[in-house]
Design an enzyme around this catalytic site. Structure first.
Site, short mmCIF file in Angstrom:
data_model
loop_
_atom_site.label_atom_id
_atom_site.label_comp_id
_atom_site.label_asym_id
_atom_site.label_seq_id
_atom_site.Cartn_x
_atom_site.Cartn_y
_atom_site.Cartn_z
N ARG D 90 -18.67 57.68 22.27
CA ARG D 90 -18.85 59.08 21.85
C ARG D 90 -17.82 59.46 20.78
O ARG D 90 -18.10 60.23 19.88
CB ARG D 90 -18.73 60.02 23.05
N GLU D 93 -18.89 57.95 17.63
CA GLU D 93 -19.99 58.76 17.11
C GLU D 93 -19.47 59.99 16.39
O GLU D 93 -20.02 60.41 15.36
CB GLU D 93 -20.90 59.15 18.27
N SER D 116 -2.01 61.80 8.95
CA SER D 116 -1.34 60.60 9.44
C SER D 116 -1.78 60.24 10.86
O SER D 116 -1.95 61.13 11.70
CB SER D 116 0.18 60.80 9.44
#
Lengths: 149, 149, 149, 149, 149, 149, 149, 149, 149, 149
Positions: D90, D93, D116
C-alpha cells in the site's frame, strides 16, 4: 531458533505430508472455512492463541513455532512475479486477460474505487457437470470508493 | 491502415467515451454477458461476423476495423507484469496471497490438474450490504486433469 | 480522437506551463485540497462533471477531454518500478528502509491488517526551521483488519 | 562467526517472538522513539555502544552480535523491488499513485530540490474514528535545494 | 504543444549539433560551470528566468520551451537500469566494484550517513600524462549523518 | 573447503568486526592506499603473496584462504542491479543524473573513447566546512580512445 | 524432514547418477512412456501409490519421500525465465521465432482457442539420417475453443 | 522510407486482414510449407527474389518493401520474455514443465549436444478425435553434438 | 550425496586453488586444448570415462563426482544476465556494440543463417606488442544456413 | 530536425536496402576495415569529417545527418539485455558458456586485468571447409592490468 514464519510453514507442510492430514480436517478442527485455514497454514494469515495451539497439536509444532503463528506474517506465497506453476498461472492469466474488463465493469457499477482484498472472502466448490466437473469459485470483497478531500 | 487489434481497441475506447455508451448496453446489443462482451471489446476475444457488425455500428468503426474484430487477437490487457493500477493490483494480490491455497484446495478435491482459463466464465454482481456494498464475482472453469501416457 | 487519460494529462501539463497556472490555484477553483486536485489533474483521480468543466475551462480542454476526466483512470504515475527521479526515489527509499518498521508498528498497535491507500488522505506543509525549512507530510489511512471466515 | 548484520537481525527477530517483547518496550529501554528503535533493530540504523549493550541484554545477544549493532549496516529491508506484502505494498502504491503529485507540490512550494530521507523522522499514531480507527503517520524531512555552481 | 522537458532536451541537442555550439561556450554564456550547465541543458537541472532566456537565444527555442526550462524536471538521464554505453558503463562498474569500499571508508571516517547527491558538485579536468592523458574528476558532497530521534 | 573468494571476504568482514581493526590500519600494514586495500579485502582486487600473508595474519585466515586472496576474483560487490543502500544509491543516482553530462564533457575534451575503470585510482578525503563537513573524492582514469582500423 | 518436492527430485537425480539407472528403464518399470516418467521423476507430475513405491524402490527413497511423490507438485523446471542451457534455449528460441506462426496457423485451422498443455502428450524419437541423425518430437494437445457466454 | 523489416510485417498483416487472404493460400503461391511461409511473412525468414515478388503482388507491397523481404531480418516475434498470449504461453509452459525432461531424454539417446533450431522444420496438423479434435505438431531438428578439441 | 554438476565444479575449483594446479597442466593431462578442458572443468562440457578418471585423480574427487563429470550438464556459467565482472562484461559489451555488425557481415557473406556455438572452437593466445601485450582470440564456428521447406 | 544518432542509423539502413549497397563497398570507399565501417554506420563509432562526407554521399544524407556522424554516439546496438535474434544470441551463449573459461585463461596467462574492448579490433572471414564452410573471427584486445596504488 526460528527467525521467520516461512520456516513454520515448511514444518507444517512437511508434517502434513508425513501424517496425511487434509486441509478440510484442519479447517474443521479450528471451526473456520477451508479457504482461510489453508491460507493461514501456508503463512498468509494470523492465528489467535487458541487456533495456534490446535494447529500446533495437529502438526506437532514446538512452542516457539506456535508463537510465530500468532504474529502477522510477511505475506505473498509465490516465488516469482509471473508464477511458473500451470494451475496458479491460469489465475494470473485471468488477471491479464480479464483485468481491464473487471476494472471497467466495477467502475461502471460502483464508480471509482476498488474491490477490497482485505475485507474479502473466497469459497471454492466442485460443480458436477456431465461434460466434466467444474471448479466454482466465489470471491466477495467490499467496494471501497476513492473520496475527494 | 490498421496493423493490430490494439488500434481497434483504442478506437472503441475513444468512441465509447465520446458517445457515452455503457458496456451493459453493448452486451445487450449483441445478446451476450457484459463480462464476455467487455473483454471482447477490449481486444481479448473474437467476434463472429454478425457481432462485429453490430459493434462496428455502435462505435462507428470502419470496415477494416470490423474485419479485425473477427481475427483471434494477441491477448493480454495489462501493460506491466505486476499491474500498477490499484483495482487490478488487488486481483494480483489475491493470486499472490491465495495462490498456493487455491492450488492446495483444488488438488485436494480434484487431484493433479488445473482449472481451465479457456472453458471459463465470469459473473460480476453488486451485493447490497448495510456495512458497505460488496463486489461478488463468480468464476467457473472446467477442471482439466493431467493424465499419464 | 483521445484514447487514454494519459493524453489528457499531457494536455493539462503542457497547458499549465504555457499559462503559468499554479496547482494551488486549481485547487481553489474546484474547492478541494491541493493534494487531491493535483493527483486528479495528473490522471490519478476521477472528477465529477462540475469539477471536470472547471478544469476544462482553466486548461482550455476540448469537450472530449472533459469527458475523459470523468472516467476512472488506469492509475500509476511512475514510468519505472524503481523511480529514477531523486525526489520520488527518496520516498521509495523510505519504503525500502522503513517498510518492515511500519509493518511491525502497525501490527503491534492494530493487529493483522493494512492501512488503506483508498480511504486515505495526504497533507503537505512547509515547516519553518532555522537549520533549514522542512517538508512535513501527514498521511491518514483507515485501518482495515483481516477477518477470519 | 557472524558475517553480516542480517544475521543479527534474524537473532533479534527470533528472540523477540520467543520472549514476547514489544517494540515500544525496546524503545523505552533505550530512550528513543519506537520508529527509530524498530528500524535500528531490523538492521536499518546504527546503535551506539550503550544502546547496543541494552539491546544485547534484552535479546540475549553475543558480544560479537553487539559489536555488529554498532557498524553502519547495508540498508534496505525488502526482499523484492515491488513488495509482495499487502501492508507494505500500500505504501509502494502511494508512491506510485501520488509520486508525481508530491513532486509537483514540493517544487511549487520550495523550488527544485528534494525532501531528505536522512535528516528525516517518522511518527506513527492511532487516530480514533467512529467509522473505524485510522493510522496517522507524520513524515518530516529537511528540504535540500539543488544549487548552481 | 510541449508536454515534457525531454522534448526540450531533444530540441537543444538537435540544435547544438546543427549549430556546432560547445558546452563550454554555453557555460560561459550563463556564467556557471560546464558540469552544471551541461546537466541542466540535458534536462537534469532547473534554470532561472535569466538563464533560460540565454539558453533559449543560443539554441533558438520557442517561448514555451523557455518556460519549460524553468520547471523542475523529472530527472534521470539513462534509458536502462544498467547503461549500455561503454563510457557510462565504466562509471556504473566503478559503483559496482568500489561501492562497498566507498561505503566502508565513508563510515570509517564519518560514521553512519551518506554523501549528498544534492548538495553536490563535480569538476572534470584533463590531466596531462606522458603515458596517456587522464580524466580527473573531483566529486564533492556534503556528509549528511543519520540522527536518532 | 573454500570454493569462492566470497567466502574469504565473509571471513575477513567477520574477523574485522570481532577484532575491531580499521581499514586504514590494514592499508598501513601492506603499505598501499586505503581505497585499494579495502577494495581488495572486500574481494575486488588480487593480493600478491606477501600482501596476502600480511592480510592472513591480521585477520587470522587459514592457508587456503590466503591462497584464494592471490587469485583474480569474480568482481562486483553489490547484490542488486540498482543498489538499495542509501549511501551507495546516491552514487548510482549521480551516474543516472550526470551520466550523459560526463559523457558529453569527456567527448568534448578528448573525442570518442572512455575513461578507464582499470587504469584507475580513487582518493577519498574529508573536507572541513563550517556548514557541515564534505566528502571529497578524486577519481583518476586514463583516457582510452577508440581507434579506426 | 522433507518440505518440498524439489528435495525429492534432488534425491532421485543424485541416486540416478550414483546407480547408473536410465530413464527408459524407469519408464519400463512403471509401464508408462519415457516422456511422462522422466517429467514425473523431475518433479513435474504426480505418481499414484503403486508407481511411487516402484520409484522409491528403484532410487532407494524414504517412506516420506514416497509420500511426497503422490502430492501434486509446484511445477516449472527451469531456474530462469529465459533458460541459459543451450539445448533448452533452442526450444525457447523456437517459441520466440515461430510463436506468432503457430498462433496464426492454429487460429486459421481451428478458430480462437488454444492447444492444451494439460491434455497433452509428447513423443521423442531418433530419426536416422545420412546427413546426421535428427531428433523428432511429436506434440499432441487437445484444441480448447474460447466460447461466448 | 522503410527502416526495419517489422514495418513490412505490419504492412503484410494489415493487408492480409483487409483482403482476407489465408496463410495456406500464400504458401501455395510460393510452393512451400504453410509453416515456413507464415514465419517468413511474419518477419522471421528471408525470401529469395522470386518469392519476395510473389509476396509483394499478393499483399500489394512497394518495391522497397519487396527489397526488405530479401534481407535477413532481426528475428524474434514476441513482445515480452514471458509471452502474455494464452496460446503462445502454453508453449512456453511446455518448455518450462518439460524442458529438463527433453534435455535428459535427448542426452540419454544422443549424448551431449543440442537439437538444432536452424536445421529444423515444423508441421502442424489437425487430428480428428471424438473427444475433441487435437493439434498435432511434429518438430524435426538435426542433432548437433558438442565435440572435444 | 551430490545432486548437481555445480557441486562438482565447486570441488574442482576449491581443489585447484589448494593444490596450485594450472589449467594448462590439466589440459596436457587429458591431451586436449586448454580452452575445452577449462570449460569442461567449470561444468560446461561432458568428459568421457577415461578423461573423467584423470580429472578425478588430479583433483582427488570421489567416484560419485567422477560419475557426474560424464553427465551432460545444465550449462551457463554466469550468475546474472548482464555479467558484473569487468573482464567478462567487456565480452558482453562486444556483443552489445558489435552484435548488429557481426550479424550484417555474416549475412552479407553467407546469407541467412547462424554461426554455430556447438560445432565451435576457441583459441586464446598472448600476442607480444611493444605498446602492451594483447589478448588474441580466434573463434571458429560452422555456418548453419536456414533452409526453406 | 534530428535529435539522436539512431535516427541517422535508420536513414542509412533504409537507404542501404533501397540502393542495394554492400558494407564491403562502403568500407572500400572510406579505406577502412569492413568491421569498423559497419559498426560506425550502425551508430557505434564516430566518423571524422572526411569519412562522414563520403558516407553522406553514398547514402544521400542531409548536412545535419552528416554532422551527427561526427558526434560520439550513445552506444549499444541491441534492443534487449538478452538478444532474441538467433545469430546474435549464439554470441551471447558463448559469453554465457565460455565466460568463466575466458576469465580463467586470461588470468592464468596475464594475471588480474581485462582484455580491452576499446583498444580492440575484429576480423571476420569465411574459412572453406568440405564439411561446411566456417565463420572465423579473430578478436584482438590490449591487456590492461589492474595496478595497486
Amino acid at each position: 531458533m526460528i527467525s521467520s514464519r516461512e520456516q513454520v510453514t515448511q514444518q507444517i507442510v512437511a508434517s502434513k505430508v508425513k501424517k496425511g492430514i487434509k486441509w478440510s480436517e484442519v479447517a474443521k478442527a479450528i471451526g473456520l472455512s477451508k479457504e482461510w485455514t489453508t491460507a493461514a497454514c501456508l503463512g498468509q494469515m494470523t492465528f489467535d492463541k487458541q487456533q495456534a495451539e490446535i494447529i500446533g497439536d495437529l502438526f506437532e509444532l514446538s512452542d516457539e513455532a506456535v508463537a510465530w503463528l500468532q504474529i502477522a506474517p510477511y505475506k505473498g506465497s509465490l516465488p516469482t512475479a509471473v508464477p511458473s506453476d500451470p494451475l496458479i498461472y491460469r489465475w494470473y492469466e485471468v488477471v491479464s486477460v480479464y483485468g481491464s474488463t473487471i476494472k471497467e465493469l466495477i467502475h461502471e457499477e460502483f464508480g471509482d474505487g476498488i474491490m477490497s482484498a482485505i475485507d474479502f472472502s473466497m469459497n471454492i466448490q466442485r460443480e458436477a457437470d456431465p461434460k466434466g466437473d467444474r471448479v466454482n469459485i466465489v470471491l466477495s470483497g467490499k467496494f471501497l470508493p476513492y473520496k475527494t478531500y
